[in-house]
Design a protein around this motif. Structure first.
Motif, short mmCIF file in Angstrom:
data_model
loop_
_atom_site.label_atom_id
_atom_site.label_comp_id
_atom_site.label_asym_id
_atom_site.label_seq_id
_atom_site.Cartn_x
_atom_site.Cartn_y
_atom_site.Cartn_z
N HIS A 184 0.69 -1.10 0.00
CA HIS A 184 -0.05 -0.02 0.09
C HIS A 184 0.64 1.49 -0.03
O HIS A 184 2.26 1.30 0.32
CB HIS A 184 -0.94 0.09 1.16
N ARG A 185 0.13 2.31 -0.28
CA ARG A 185 0.86 3.51 -0.36
C ARG A 185 0.51 4.46 0.90
O ARG A 185 -0.41 4.12 1.68
CB ARG A 185 0.43 4.42 -1.73
N ALA A 210 -3.12 5.51 2.33
CA ALA A 210 -4.23 4.67 1.61
C ALA A 210 -5.26 4.43 2.62
O ALA A 210 -6.51 4.21 1.90
CB ALA A 210 -3.60 3.51 1.09
N ASP A 258 4.90 3.73 3.26
CA ASP A 258 4.64 2.66 2.33
C ASP A 258 4.95 1.21 2.66
O ASP A 258 5.80 1.10 3.45
CB ASP A 258 5.62 2.97 0.77
N LEU A 260 -1.41 -3.63 -8.75
CA LEU A 260 -1.60 -2.21 -8.02
C LEU A 260 -1.64 -1.99 -6.58
O LEU A 260 -2.72 -2.80 -6.08
CB LEU A 260 -2.94 -1.43 -8.97
N GLY A 289 -4.19 2.12 -2.73
CA GLY A 289 -3.84 3.54 -2.87
C GLY A 289 -2.93 3.97 -3.74
O GLY A 289 -2.51 5.29 -3.68
N ALA A 290 -2.60 3.30 -4.61
CA ALA A 290 -1.37 3.61 -5.54
C ALA A 290 -1.89 4.09 -6.89
O ALA A 290 -3.05 3.60 -7.30
CB ALA A 290 -0.33 2.59 -5.83
N ASP A 291 -1.37 5.05 -7.68
CA ASP A 291 -1.83 5.39 -9.00
C ASP A 291 -1.28 4.60 -10.18
O ASP A 291 -1.77 4.69 -11.37
CB ASP A 291 -1.73 6.97 -9.15
N SER A 292 -0.18 3.96 -9.96
CA SER A 292 0.70 3.24 -10.90
C SER A 292 0.94 1.83 -10.35
O SER A 292 0.94 1.56 -9.34
CB SER A 292 1.94 3.96 -11.40
N SER A 293 0.95 0.88 -11.41
CA SER A 293 1.36 -0.33 -11.13
C SER A 293 2.51 -0.67 -10.77
O SER A 293 3.68 0.22 -11.19
CB SER A 293 0.98 -1.16 -12.35
#
Length: 535
Positions: free
Chosen positions: A263-264, A267, A274, A313, A316-320
């Motif tokens: 997770h970020r 999140a 992280d 993913l 809470g992340a926007d990129s893989s």
């Protein structure tokens, strides 16, 4: 038979248009300059851009060997001649469409020309059977550089049929035995079915990167085997990353997704930093998901995507994030039933079901209990730093109990390990006696008893040896006694042994002991005998 050679045009070593080209050693031409190597046909492979050179080489071959039929085949090696996938693919496509006839032709695969990638591809295709025949390698004359060498040079035939080489066959058999022995932790297992299972797992572990599914009851050794598979692949250079293990039964809700996929920061409440996640930790390594049937449907969907795309993913992340790992999954459930019940994804099962191996329960491997007993004693010594062993009578008594048909071993190897640990710990001066064995047998039986079960003994299923009509004629009181007697007979090696257990209290008071005859008469009362009870 006709002799047919297949070779790739050497765009550097075979080239030349001036008369001086005959003063240099050219590998494709040299094939036809040996008096003891007569070729009826030559299949010359080249890319379309090298067609003019191929035609010149073909013309020169016809000058040297007029009886040879030279055929030029244009193939594509893709954009990059140093890309193994492209080169192998181009050669594979050609070989698939070529009309091989091994009954009429003897094939030789020339592996001297072409890039190293092309030579490797020819070797792999020959080993896999797509290019049948023997490999042939040519070399310039000894003592001279290729550009200055004169004459046909040398050639050698390479036959990959290893069955013709006794020494190699023996060595490979020994290597296989050592590998399977490693997967079995050095335990000399005697079960033919189990040994065949381990041999198959060894083949798959070293040849395939696809997911592996290990099924079997709790305690059958799935986790231990998964770790040994990782160690084997790590030693052989197949895996560079770590072994990451998690029991999916311990994961639930948001913590499951966070633990697996990371997770970020921010999140969710409590996500103060992280977290990479277990899939990321397993990059270039092996991920063992034990009890995968307990994983939630959402996590199953994300896992399937990670297996197919090598990306996932984090929460809470926007990129893989990318992770290339091998998966071994373990379960004690029937995942097909789980699919029918709607709690396991059918597409995920299809993805992990390519290689499925079912580990048998300990009670189904009676012949392996003795060697596993020795293994557990060695483990105890390594862990505790002191030796322990059975005396002869104690070992025989424990093995008689351990191998009996009504000894359930509900916890499988976990129960066996715990039993050995307890007996070895309590044994005076490290010598396990009958006293420790008797106490441990009582402890195990009590631990396996469930509420509502008879605390005195396990009962046999009389319906397997008596018809419904016969049972109807036996009073319920007598059925209980008979079921106990049958259970004792089924776990005993002989009528006498069963009699000694059943009449242990009264036999000490009698001057003449004939427990076998007494038991025989009791069974005959119900039209039974020892052989029928144990059939």
């Amino acid at each position: 038979m006709n002799r047919v050679a297949i070779g790739i045009l050497g765009t550097q070593l075979d080239r030349g248009i001036s008369p001086e080209r005959w003063d240099r050693w050219r590998p494709s031409i040299s094939l036809f300059q040996h008096e003891d190597l007569l070729l009826d046909r030559f299949e010359l492979l080249c890319e379309s851009s090298a067609r003019p050179l191929a035609e010149l080489v073909a013309a020169d071959i016809r000058l040297v060997s007029p009886e040879t039929d030279v055929q030029i085949h244009e193939i594509s090696f893709g954009r990059d001649p140093w890309d193994l996938a492209d080169v192998y693919g181009g050669l594979h496509d050609w070989a698939r469409d070529y009309p091989f006839d091994r009954d009429q032709n003897d094939y030789l695969i020339h592996i001297t020309t072409g890039t190293h990638i092309a030579q490797i591809s020819l070797f792999l295709l020959n080993e896999a059977g797509f290019l049948p025949g023997r490999l042939i390698q040519t070399a310039p004359p000894r003592g001279g550089r290729r550009k200055e060498a004169h004459g046909p040079g040398r050639y050698s035939l390479i036959d990959l049929d290893l069955s013709k080489y006794d020494a190699l066959s023996t060595r490979f058999a020994r290597d296989l035995e050592e590998t399977t022995d490693f997967l079995k932790s050095g335990i000399a297992t005697r079960s033919d079915n189990f040994n065949q299972l381990i041999e198959r797992i060894e083949q798959v572990a070293l040849r395939s990167k696809a997911p592996i599914l290990l099924t079997g009851p709790t305690g059958a050794g799935k986790s231990h085997l998964a770790r040994r598979i990782y160690q084997l692949r790590h030693q052989r250079g197949g895996l560079d990353g770590d072994f990451v293990e998690v029991n999916c039964a311990t994961l639930s809700g948001d913590t499951a997704a966070s633990a697996l996929f990371g997770h970020r920061r921010g999140a969710f409440t409590g996500a103060q930093s992280d977290r990479p996640g277990l899939l990321r930790q397993a990059h270039k390594g092996l991920l063992f998901l034990d009890e995968i049937g307990e994983l939630g449907l959402d996590e199953q969907a994300k896992l399937l995507h990670a297996l197919e795309e090598k990306t996932f993913l984090p929460v809470g992340a926007d990129s893989s994030v990318r992770s290339d790992f091998q998966l071994i999954a373990g379960t004690n459930r029937d995942l097909r039933e789980a699919v029918a019940e709607g709690c396991f994804r059918e597409d995920l099962l299809a993805r992990i079901h390519l290689w499925t191996f079912s580990l048998p329960a300990l009670r189904d491997r009676h012949e392996d209990i003795s060697p596993n007993l020795d293994y557990e004693l060695r483990r105890f010594a390594e862990k505790e730093g002191r030796q322990a062993s059975f005396n002869k009578e104690a070992r025989e008594e424990f093995l008689t109990f351990a191998q009996a048909p009504d000894t359930h071993w509900l916890g499988n190897f976990r129960d066996l390990n715990a039993a050995i640990t307890r007996m070895a710990t309590l044994a005076p001066r490290g010598r396990i006696r009958r006293e420790e064995v008797t106490e441990e047998i009582s402890r195990l039986r009590e631990s396996w008893r469930r509420p509502g079960q008879n605390a005195v003994s396990e009962s046999a299923d009389l319906t397997k040896i008596l018809s419904a009509g016969q049972l109807a004629e036996i009073d319920p009181f007598d059925q209980v006694q008979l079921a106990h007697v049958v259970a004792v007979c089924q776990r005993s090696k002989s009528l006498s042994e069963a009699g000694r257990e059943l009449f242990a209290a009264t036999r000490q008071k009698r001057k003449v002991t004939n427990d076998a005859d007494r038991l025989k008469k009791y069974l005959a009362r119900w039209d039974l005998d020892f052989a029928r009870v144990n059939q």
